[in-house]
Write an enzyme that holds these catalytic residues in place. Structure first.
Site, short mmCIF file in Angstrom:
data_model
loop_
_atom_site.label_atom_id
_atom_site.label_comp_id
_atom_site.label_asym_id
_atom_site.label_seq_id
_atom_site.Cartn_x
_atom_site.Cartn_y
_atom_site.Cartn_z
N LYS A 120 3.34 -4.19 36.73
CA LYS A 120 3.45 -4.64 38.13
C LYS A 120 4.68 -5.53 38.24
O LYS A 120 4.82 -6.51 37.50
CB LYS A 120 2.17 -5.42 38.48
C1 E4P Z 1 -2.08 -7.15 44.82
O1 E4P Z 1 -2.16 -6.32 43.94
C2 E4P Z 1 -2.57 -8.54 44.73
O2 E4P Z 1 -3.18 -8.73 43.48
C3 E4P Z 1 -3.60 -8.91 45.75
O3 E4P Z 1 -4.14 -7.80 46.43
C4 E4P Z 1 -3.25 -10.07 46.58
O4 E4P Z 1 -4.34 -10.36 47.42
P1 E4P Z 1 -4.53 -11.76 48.15
O5 E4P Z 1 -3.63 -11.81 49.33
O6 E4P Z 1 -5.98 -11.76 48.54
O7 E4P Z 1 -4.20 -12.82 47.12
#
Ligand code: E4P
Length: 220
Positions: A89
């Protein structure tokens, strides 16, 4: 439509896996920091433990914390060697996109994260990323329409038959998942509570209660 669980918590992963509603896991540095992990070696061991809970069709997005190109490459390669189930990622930056191009040539899978606009989504697809993660809830929090962004990314990706899969992230509620399904996107990643709320309907509980009461009144 694939369901990823947005967590680094092993118990949560086991719970959703046991009801068969999980196709993979996504983590981020904030989620990792919530776990009982205090150094790099423990993080690697934690990623390996998550991968052991996944089958070969499922994958784990593990996020780099580097921001410089060379560092992203080195960190990403190390992460990819932990398990073939790991998808790297990478944040949506110039260095991130350059790194995704590199990983893509090396057949290392990537998920580009922190995507908030159509322009960014186009760059992600052109870089050859396997997944793009547009952050729905965080846009909604700022009074922008997250679902509209997802819909338009889908239109653009369909126009060019881009192979990058749309993985809607920052999901806050079941309506987000339902609307993503209507748009026809590939996958969502969600916290565990939103998966549970998909199950709920008061009429289901009332109906089940009545069925069982009626049955028990008559049948011993
Ligand atoms: C994306 O992969 C992130 O891990 C995540 O969905 C972020 O979510 P949040 O806005 O609830 O922190």
């Amino acid at each position: 439509m694939k369901f990823f669980l947005d967590t680094a918590n092993l118990e949560e992963i086991k719970k959703i896996k046991s009801i068969g509603m999980m196709n993979g896991v996504t983590t981020n540095p904030s989620l990792i920091a919530k776990e009982n992990i205090f150094n790099k070696n423990e993080i690697d061991a934690h990623y390996i433990s998550i991968c052991k809970l996944l089958n070969n069709e499922e994958n784990l997005s593990a996020e780099v914390i580097s921001t410089e190109y060379e560092d992203i490459i080195n960190e990403g390669i190390k992460l990819s060697l932990l398990s073939p189930k790991i998808v790297i990622k990478v944040p949506m930056t110039i260095n991130g996109i350059k790194s995704i191009k590199f990983f893509s040539k090396k057949k290392i899978r990537t998920n580009c994260t922190l995507v908030f606009s159509l322009g960014q989504a186009i760059l992600v697809a052109k870089s050859g990323a396997d997944y793009v993660s547009p952050f729905l809830g965080r846009l909604d929090d700022l009074s922008f329409n997250g679902l509209q962004l997802i819909k338009e990314i889908k239109e653009i990706y369909d126009n060019f038959k881009f192979k990058t899969k749309i993985l809607a992230a920052s999901i806050r509620n079941p309506i987000h998942i339902i609307e993503c399904a209507k748009i026809g996107i590939d996958a969502i990643t969600t916290p565990i509570n939103v998966i549970y709320s998909l199950f709920n309907h008061p009429m289901t509980n009332i109906g089940l209660d009545k069925f069982l009461k009626d049955y028990r009144k008559k049948i011993k």
